[in-house]
Design an enzyme around this catalytic site. Structure first.
Site, PDB file in Angstrom:
ATOM      1  N   HIS A  63       3.945  16.969 -23.179  1.00 16.45           N
ATOM      2  CA  HIS A  63       4.332  16.664 -21.803  1.00 16.45           C
ATOM      3  C   HIS A  63       3.090  16.229 -21.034  1.00 16.45           C
ATOM      4  CE1 HIS A  63       3.035  20.850 -21.584  1.00 16.45           C
ATOM      5  NE2 HIS A  63       2.951  20.758 -20.263  1.00 16.45           N
ATOM      6  N   HIS A  65       1.547  17.277 -18.196  1.00 16.79           N
ATOM      7  CA  HIS A  65       0.694  18.126 -17.373  1.00 16.79           C
ATOM      8  C   HIS A  65      -0.758  17.966 -17.821  1.00 16.79           C
ATOM      9  CE1 HIS A  65       4.075  21.021 -15.876  1.00 16.79           C
ATOM     10  NE2 HIS A  65       3.851  20.031 -15.027  1.00 16.79           N
ATOM     11  N   ASP A  67      -3.333  19.824 -18.365  1.00 22.78           N
ATOM     12  CA  ASP A  67      -3.979  20.636 -19.398  1.00 22.78           C
ATOM     13  C   ASP A  67      -3.567  20.233 -20.806  1.00 22.78           C
ATOM     14  OD1 ASP A  67      -1.443  21.701 -18.616  1.00 22.78           O
ATOM     15  OD2 ASP A  67      -1.879  23.585 -19.637  1.00 22.78           O
ATOM     16  N   HIS A  68      -2.711  19.227 -20.905  1.00 24.52           N
ATOM     17  CA  HIS A  68      -2.287  18.727 -22.217  1.00 24.52           C
ATOM     18  C   HIS A  68      -2.692  17.271 -22.464  1.00 24.52           C
ATOM     19  CE1 HIS A  68       0.391  22.206 -23.262  1.00 24.52           C
ATOM     20  NE2 HIS A  68       0.240  22.382 -21.957  1.00 24.52           N
ATOM     21  N   HIS A 142      11.018  22.666 -19.226  1.00 25.77           N
ATOM     22  CA  HIS A 142       9.735  22.938 -18.569  1.00 25.77           C
ATOM     23  C   HIS A 142       9.632  22.313 -17.170  1.00 25.77           C
ATOM     24  CE1 HIS A 142       5.674  24.234 -18.261  1.00 25.77           C
ATOM     25  NE2 HIS A 142       5.144  23.019 -18.312  1.00 25.77           N
ATOM     26  N   ASP A 212       5.240  23.350 -23.695  1.00 23.11           N
ATOM     27  CA  ASP A 212       5.545  24.407 -22.738  1.00 23.11           C
ATOM     28  C   ASP A 212       7.048  24.433 -22.478  1.00 23.11           C
ATOM     29  OD1 ASP A 212       2.830  24.489 -22.708  1.00 23.11           O
ATOM     30  OD2 ASP A 212       2.595  24.096 -20.565  1.00 23.11           O
ATOM     31  N   HIS A 270      -1.321  29.081 -26.039  1.00 21.06           N
ATOM     32  CA  HIS A 270      -1.129  28.821 -24.602  1.00 21.06           C
ATOM     33  C   HIS A 270      -1.193  30.149 -23.839  1.00 21.06           C
ATOM     34  CE1 HIS A 270       0.644  26.973 -20.921  1.00 21.06           C
ATOM     35  NE2 HIS A 270       0.086  25.869 -21.414  1.00 21.06           N
TER      36      HIS A 270
END
Length: 313
Positions: A63, A65, A67-68, A142, A212, A270
């Site tokens: 996805h 976001h 942090d990914h 998510h 997530d 995570h």
């Protein structure tokens, strides 16, 4: 086949856990590495490993976001700077191509290799298939579009039973190759059927890596009878309401998915920075109450994935 965890933290980098980056190392199978998510600092983590960026063949983004994905432009640029010329494919939600292209354009970065984007729009879709592997994806829960991936390895041909052939006096060489392929040969006037000297086929291994997500039926579908399930564990069992509010999972919800899907091993990642070493291992203990074969990983851990008849992971 093995998985190396380059980053096991959640949200932002922490002293002891970088944000998400997971490498599926397929060096024996296809001399390649597949990367799942690429959070900020992933290429620094790669420098601590034996992974060579030019070996990265595919990148699967769960996805969008930060942090990914925030480590992706830098990794792509460094791969080029280091002389990488092999093509690279990036799979992910709609928007991943725009993110990468904009980052490269604004920074005036040019790549020395072909870059192909496969943006995912369908549920329960086969997104890659060749003679060795099939990759499926499905949508998770998510808040924004988030995918999980199921990597299925094709069955391996059985081993040639060399000792039986030697007992018949058949010398090693080209004849062994024919017998391995199941062909019939003539040796000393006798017909030898290769199929009688090849062991049973080895079932391929299955790895499921989820983005997530809250607990969802699609997670169970993707993980069905997997050898390894990699599942987020952002919250402990007492914070189920918070997990639901923020579209994440608890340790025990991950374990419930593993149990329902009948996987062989559950890997928790995570992990929120609120959980230091002792508290983090409590997440593992919570999950083990439901699914005993659970392991929480830390950065740079490697999990080997053996064949079924070679013992558990």
């Amino acid at each position: 086949m093995e998985i190396q965890f380059l980053g096991t933290g959640a949200g932002v980098p922490a002293k002891h856990r970088n944000v998400t980056g997971i490498a599926l190392k397929l060096l024996d199978e296809r001399n390649a590495v597949w990367l799942f998510d690429c959070g900020e600092g992933t290429q620094l983590q790669i420098l601590k490993s034996s992974i060579r960026p030019r070996k990265i063949e595919k990148i699967f983004i769960t996805h969008l976001h930060g942090d990914h994905i925030f480590g992706l432009p830098g990794l792509l640029s460094s791969r080029s700077f280091q002389g990488g010329t092999e093509p690279l494919e990036i799979y992910g939600p709609v928007g991943i191509a725009d993110f990468v292209k904009t980052s490269l354009r604004v920074s005036q970065s040019r790549l020395s290799y072909p870059l192909k984007f496969i943006e995912l729009t369908k549920e329960n879709d086969v997104i890659f298939k060749d003679k060795q592997f099939t990759v499926r994806c499905n949508i998770l829960d998510h808040g924004i579009t988030s995918f999980g991936y199921r990597i299925e390895e094709a069955a391996h041909e059985g081993e040639l039973q060399v000792e039986k052939l030697q007992a018949l006096g058949i010398p090693s060489g080209p004849l062994y190759g024919k017998l391995k392929r199941g062909e019939t040969i003539v040796f000393d006037g006798q017909e030898i059927n290769g199929q009688a000297f090849v062991g049973e086929r080895k079932p391929g291994r299955i790895v499921t890596i989820l983005g997530d997500t809250r607990k969802t039926k699609n997670s169970v579908t993707l993980a069905r009878r997997a050898d390894v399930l990699v599942h987020e564990s952002t919250f402990n069992k007492h914070e189920a309401k918070m997990a639901k509010a923020y579209f994440h999972s608890t340790s025990q919800q991950a374990a419930e998915v593993a149990k329902e899907a009948q996987v062989k091993q559950l890997i928790l990642t995570h992990i929120s920075a609120r959980y230091l070493t002792k508290e983090a291992y409590q997440l593992q203990e919570e999950a083990q109450e439901i699914f005993p074969n659970t392991k929480i990983v830390k950065d740079m851990d490697i999990i080997e994935i053996p064949f079924a008849n070679e013992g558990g992971a």
